[in-house]
Scaffold this active site. Structure first.
Site, PDB file in Angstrom:
ATOM      1  N   HIS A  15       0.885  -1.199   0.000  1.00 39.58           N
ATOM      2  CA  HIS A  15       0.000   0.000   0.000  1.00 39.58           C
ATOM      3  C   HIS A  15       0.907   1.229   0.000  1.00 39.58           C
ATOM      4  O   HIS A  15       1.493   1.581   1.018  1.00 39.58           O
ATOM      5  CB  HIS A  15      -0.893  -0.001   1.249  1.00 39.58           C
ATOM      6  CG  HIS A  15      -1.877   1.140   1.297  1.00 39.58           C
ATOM      7  ND1 HIS A  15      -3.219   0.960   1.585  1.00 39.58           N
ATOM      8  CD2 HIS A  15      -1.728   2.480   1.124  1.00 39.58           C
ATOM      9  CE1 HIS A  15      -3.835   2.123   1.573  1.00 39.58           C
ATOM     10  NE2 HIS A  15      -2.954   3.078   1.305  1.00 39.58           N
ATOM     11  N   HIS A  17       1.548   5.348  -1.664  1.00 37.53           N
ATOM     12  CA  HIS A  17       1.174   6.532  -2.452  1.00 37.53           C
ATOM     13  C   HIS A  17       2.442   7.124  -3.049  1.00 37.53           C
ATOM     14  O   HIS A  17       3.297   7.626  -2.308  1.00 37.53           O
ATOM     15  CB  HIS A  17       0.489   7.572  -1.560  1.00 37.53           C
ATOM     16  CG  HIS A  17      -0.772   7.074  -0.935  1.00 37.53           C
ATOM     17  ND1 HIS A  17      -2.004   7.225  -1.532  1.00 37.53           N
ATOM     18  CD2 HIS A  17      -0.993   6.383   0.205  1.00 37.53           C
ATOM     19  CE1 HIS A  17      -2.937   6.665  -0.772  1.00 37.53           C
ATOM     20  NE2 HIS A  17      -2.355   6.143   0.300  1.00 37.53           N
ATOM     21  N   LEU A  18       2.544   7.101  -4.361  1.00 35.13           N
ATOM     22  CA  LEU A  18       3.728   7.671  -5.021  1.00 35.13           C
ATOM     23  C   LEU A  18       3.461   9.036  -5.619  1.00 35.13           C
ATOM     24  O   LEU A  18       4.390   9.721  -6.035  1.00 35.13           O
ATOM     25  CB  LEU A  18       4.231   6.736  -6.130  1.00 35.13           C
ATOM     26  CG  LEU A  18       5.023   5.510  -5.698  1.00 35.13           C
ATOM     27  CD1 LEU A  18       5.407   4.681  -6.927  1.00 35.13           C
ATOM     28  CD2 LEU A  18       6.272   5.891  -4.920  1.00 35.13           C
ATOM     29  N   ARG A  19       2.172   9.416  -5.725  1.00 31.06           N
ATOM     30  CA  ARG A  19       1.801  10.704  -6.349  1.00 31.06           C
ATOM     31  C   ARG A  19       2.278  10.746  -7.805  1.00 31.06           C
ATOM     32  O   ARG A  19       2.452   9.715  -8.447  1.00 31.06           O
ATOM     33  CB  ARG A  19       2.349  11.898  -5.565  1.00 31.06           C
ATOM     34  CG  ARG A  19       2.202  11.817  -4.044  1.00 31.06           C
ATOM     35  CD  ARG A  19       0.789  11.699  -3.571  1.00 31.06           C
ATOM     36  NE  ARG A  19       0.690  11.880  -2.121  1.00 31.06           N
ATOM     37  CZ  ARG A  19      -0.326  11.466  -1.390  1.00 31.06           C
ATOM     38  NH1 ARG A  19      -1.343  10.813  -1.955  1.00 31.06           N
ATOM     39  NH2 ARG A  19      -0.361  11.679  -0.100  1.00 31.06           N
ATOM     40  N   ASN A  43      -5.202   7.242  -5.933  1.00 33.66           N
ATOM     41  CA  ASN A  43      -5.917   8.482  -5.581  1.00 33.66           C
ATOM     42  C   ASN A  43      -5.162   9.732  -6.031  1.00 33.66           C
ATOM     43  O   ASN A  43      -4.880  10.628  -5.244  1.00 33.66           O
ATOM     44  CB  ASN A  43      -6.241   8.540  -4.081  1.00 33.66           C
ATOM     45  CG  ASN A  43      -5.007   8.558  -3.189  1.00 33.66           C
ATOM     46  OD1 ASN A  43      -3.955   8.027  -3.557  1.00 33.66           O
ATOM     47  ND2 ASN A  43      -5.114   9.162  -2.029  1.00 33.66           N
ATOM     48  N   LYS A 101      -9.354  -0.379  -5.669  1.00 30.98           N
ATOM     49  CA  LYS A 101      -9.386   0.267  -4.356  1.00 30.98           C
ATOM     50  C   LYS A 101     -10.730   0.920  -4.131  1.00 30.98           C
ATOM     51  O   LYS A 101     -11.191   1.721  -4.948  1.00 30.98           O
ATOM     52  CB  LYS A 101      -8.275   1.323  -4.284  1.00 30.98           C
ATOM     53  CG  LYS A 101      -8.226   2.109  -2.977  1.00 30.98           C
ATOM     54  CD  LYS A 101      -7.663   1.309  -1.824  1.00 30.98           C
ATOM     55  CE  LYS A 101      -7.801   2.018  -0.484  1.00 30.98           C
ATOM     56  NZ  LYS A 101      -6.792   3.038  -0.269  1.00 30.98           N
ATOM     57  N   HIS A 138     -10.622   0.978   1.958  1.00 35.13           N
ATOM     58  CA  HIS A 138     -10.357   1.973   2.996  1.00 35.13           C
ATOM     59  C   HIS A 138     -11.522   1.818   3.966  1.00 35.13           C
ATOM     60  O   HIS A 138     -12.644   2.239   3.674  1.00 35.13           O
ATOM     61  CB  HIS A 138     -10.301   3.386   2.410  1.00 35.13           C
ATOM     62  CG  HIS A 138      -9.989   4.412   3.460  1.00 35.13           C
ATOM     63  ND1 HIS A 138      -8.784   5.054   3.526  1.00 35.13           N
ATOM     64  CD2 HIS A 138     -10.721   4.866   4.522  1.00 35.13           C
ATOM     65  CE1 HIS A 138      -8.777   5.876   4.574  1.00 35.13           C
ATOM     66  NE2 HIS A 138      -9.945   5.783   5.190  1.00 35.13           N
ATOM     67  N   HIS A 176      -4.635  -0.714   5.837  1.00 34.70           N
ATOM     68  CA  HIS A 176      -4.207   0.011   7.051  1.00 34.70           C
ATOM     69  C   HIS A 176      -5.175  -0.174   8.212  1.00 34.70           C
ATOM     70  O   HIS A 176      -5.788   0.772   8.690  1.00 34.70           O
ATOM     71  CB  HIS A 176      -3.973   1.500   6.770  1.00 34.70           C
ATOM     72  CG  HIS A 176      -4.964   2.169   5.867  1.00 34.70           C
ATOM     73  ND1 HIS A 176      -6.313   2.104   6.056  1.00 34.70           N
ATOM     74  CD2 HIS A 176      -4.790   2.910   4.748  1.00 34.70           C
ATOM     75  CE1 HIS A 176      -6.920   2.793   5.107  1.00 34.70           C
ATOM     76  NE2 HIS A 176      -6.022   3.284   4.295  1.00 34.70           N
ATOM     77  N   LEU A 221      -4.817   9.162   7.986  1.00 29.13           N
ATOM     78  CA  LEU A 221      -6.115   8.473   8.025  1.00 29.13           C
ATOM     79  C   LEU A 221      -5.919   7.023   7.636  1.00 29.13           C
ATOM     80  O   LEU A 221      -5.175   6.755   6.689  1.00 29.13           O
ATOM     81  CB  LEU A 221      -7.112   9.151   7.085  1.00 29.13           C
ATOM     82  CG  LEU A 221      -7.648  10.488   7.617  1.00 29.13           C
ATOM     83  CD1 LEU A 221      -8.381  11.256   6.529  1.00 29.13           C
ATOM     84  CD2 LEU A 221      -8.566  10.267   8.828  1.00 29.13           C
ATOM     85  N   ASP A 249       1.473   2.569   3.532  1.00 29.85           N
ATOM     86  CA  ASP A 249       0.625   3.758   3.396  1.00 29.85           C
ATOM     87  C   ASP A 249       1.472   5.024   3.467  1.00 29.85           C
ATOM     88  O   ASP A 249       0.999   6.067   3.911  1.00 29.85           O
ATOM     89  CB  ASP A 249      -0.490   3.775   4.446  1.00 29.85           C
ATOM     90  CG  ASP A 249      -1.581   4.775   4.113  1.00 29.85           C
ATOM     91  OD1 ASP A 249      -1.670   5.193   2.938  1.00 29.85           O
ATOM     92  OD2 ASP A 249      -2.337   5.148   5.023  1.00 29.85           O
ATOM     93  N   HIS A 253       3.017  14.455   1.689  1.00 30.77           N
ATOM     94  CA  HIS A 253       2.378  15.756   1.432  1.00 30.77           C
ATOM     95  C   HIS A 253       3.431  16.813   1.696  1.00 30.77           C
ATOM     96  O   HIS A 253       4.261  16.658   2.598  1.00 30.77           O
ATOM     97  CB  HIS A 253       1.209  16.001   2.390  1.00 30.77           C
ATOM     98  CG  HIS A 253       0.013  15.154   2.131  1.00 30.77           C
ATOM     99  ND1 HIS A 253      -0.921  15.449   1.164  1.00 30.77           N
ATOM    100  CD2 HIS A 253      -0.402  14.015   2.714  1.00 30.77           C
ATOM    101  CE1 HIS A 253      -1.870  14.528   1.174  1.00 30.77           C
ATOM    102  NE2 HIS A 253      -1.585  13.636   2.099  1.00 30.77           N
ATOM    103  N   ALA A 265      -3.884  14.667   5.594  1.00 30.55           N
ATOM    104  CA  ALA A 265      -3.576  13.413   6.289  1.00 30.55           C
ATOM    105  C   ALA A 265      -2.531  12.640   5.502  1.00 30.55           C
ATOM    106  O   ALA A 265      -2.650  12.493   4.288  1.00 30.55           O
ATOM    107  CB  ALA A 265      -4.846  12.582   6.422  1.00 30.55           C
TER     108      ALA A 265
HETATM  109  C1  NCD Z   1      -3.524   9.031   2.162  1.00 35.28           C
HETATM  110  C2  NCD Z   1      -3.079  10.070   1.134  1.00 35.28           C
HETATM  111  O1  NCD Z   1      -2.534  11.097   1.534  1.00 35.28           O
HETATM  112  O2  NCD Z   1      -3.266   9.831  -0.057  1.00 35.28           O
HETATM  113  N1  NCD Z   1      -3.474   9.633   3.472  1.00 35.28           N
HETATM  114  C3  NCD Z   1      -3.350   8.974   4.632  1.00 35.28           C
HETATM  115  O3  NCD Z   1      -3.422   9.626   5.691  1.00 35.28           O
HETATM  116  N2  NCD Z   1      -3.151   7.688   4.684  1.00 35.28           N
HETATM  117  C4  NCD Z   1      -4.865   8.523   1.821  1.00 35.28           C
HETATM  118  C5  NCD Z   1      -5.239   7.259   2.548  1.00 35.28           C
HETATM  119  O4  NCD Z   1      -4.638   6.211   2.345  1.00 35.28           O
HETATM  120  O5  NCD Z   1      -6.173   7.305   3.350  1.00 35.28           O
HETATM  121 ZN    ZN Z   2      -3.273   5.072   1.713  1.00 37.87          ZN
END
Ligand code: NCD
Ligand code: ZN
Length: 354
Positions: A15, A17-19, A43, A101, A138, A176, A221, A249, A253, A265
């Site tokens: 899990h 997030h690479l953006r 996302n 997802k 989620h 998560h 989150l 996760d 940011h 988050a």
């Molecule tokens: C994630 C994000 O920033 O994309 N944020 C997080 O707090 N985990 C989104 C997510 O997985 O809920």
């Molecule tokens: Zn996530």
């Protein structure tokens, strides 16, 4: 006697997030240095909803992998009420799409296109069950009258369990998981449900972001819960039980977006996750089970081969240092501070054991 070295298979991150764009370029090397593969969260803005978009995103990720790193992005689609069954089937059959997802609409960062009426996605979930494609959830309800600390437990009761009753063969990963309710639910069910656990939820409880001032870098989150829940997560992760595997996760940011009257988050852990995990597993006399959690249980659930490469972990006498922040354009991403010194480090090895 305590161990000071061990070898294990190279891990995967189930899990991540690479953006995109500059952020992708700044963070990808931390994942590709540590992990062989990662399940890539869809996302983005706008979200990755079609197989075509996932193929393009995969190419953008691959183009940013530093030279010399071996890393395979495992792509997912963002499930919406408009998702087309034929597109999902084609994506899965081509091998590109590894999971879908499910975000309840409004649950977290960039989840506005998520699902509002779960009835509308049942036919799609039935098709996924037929082809064995996992649904990653989620697991939080978004109802404004449900306390944020109860949202996972209520999601299980009101959404997840009813969906699984309607589509019993659906393969589900509770992403998560943050509560003993989540752990107990996964343990009480058959082998078509598993859960990822993040690095930070094994380390922090809700005091981390609320005591001594608001600490935005510990806000994510689902939010970290009471200590008793953290202990349940540690017990699950360190047990070696095949239903639990690592999903960091890691969610970068910019500090400008986190340190704000309405901060985002997400916690960024890709750079020091393995060092943190070795610490937690050692503290719980469970270093032998780190390989199950980080390298074996995930591939087993996803029906993928395990990695053949190995990492050698060594406990050093001096703490290993990490940057407090990494630069992205004109701003920074703050790196997760576990609150204790890290002594474990790792490097690739050709040896199968120490
Ligand atoms: C994630 C994000 O920033 O994309 N944020 C997080 O707090 N985990 C989104 C997510 O997985 O809920
Ligand atoms: Zn996530």
């Amino acid at each position: 006697m305590s161990v000071s070295q061990f070898v294990m298979r190279r891990p995967d991150d189930w899990h991540l997030h690479l953006r995109d764009g500059h952020m992708l370029g700044a963070v990808i090397g931390h994942s590709s240095a540590n992990f062989a593969r990662a399940i890539i969260m869809p996302n983005l803005v706008p979200p990755v909803v079609t197989t075509e978009q996932a193929a393009q995103y995969k190419q953008r990720i691959i183009s940013r992998i530093p030279a010399g790193h071996e890393f395979e992005p495992l792509m997912t689609l963002y499930l919406t009420e408009e998702t087309r069954i034929e597109d999902v089937k084609a994506g899965a059959q081509s091998g590109l799409i590894k999971a879908l997802k499910l975000y309840p609409a409004g649950a977290t960062t960039n989840s506005d296109s998520g699902v509002t009426d779960f009835d509308n996605v049942i036919p799609l979930l039935e098709s996924m069950a037929e082809i064995g494609l996992p649904l990653l959830v989620h697991g939080e309800v978004t109802d404004s009258d449900i306390d944020i600390f109860d949202r996972e437990a209520v999601f299980i009761e009101r959404v997840l369990h009813p969906i699984r009753n309607r589509v019993p063969d659906l393969r589900v990963v509770m992403e998560h998981v943050t509560t003993s309710d989540g752990v107990d639910y996964v343990l009480s069910q058959g082998d078509n449900i598993a859960a990822t656990i993040t690095t930070h939820h094994l380390i922090i409880n809700r005091n981390a972001y609320l005591v001594g001032g608001v600490k935005p870098h510990y806000y994510c989150l689902p939010v970290a819960k009471r200590e008793e829940h953290r202990l349940a997560l540690v017990a699950a992760a360190t047990s070696g039980n095949s239903k639990f595997f690592l999903g960091t996760d890691s969610a970068p940011h910019l500090d400008g977006a986190k340190i704000s009257a309405c901060g985002c988050a997400g916690i960024y852990t890709s750079i020091n996750t393995l060092n943190c995990l070795a610490h937690v597993f050692e503290d719980n006399d469970a270093l032998d089970n780190l390989e199950c959690f980080a390298s074996l249980n995930g591939p087993a659930f996803y029906r993928l081969p395990v990695n053949e490469e190995r990492l050698k972990f060594s406990r050093s006498d001096e703490p290993v240092s990490f940057p407090e922040q990494i630069s992205v354009q004109n701003d920074h991403v703050t790196v997760f501070d576990p609150g204790f010194p890290l002594f474990w480090q790792h490097e690739p090895t050709n040896a199968l054991e120490v």
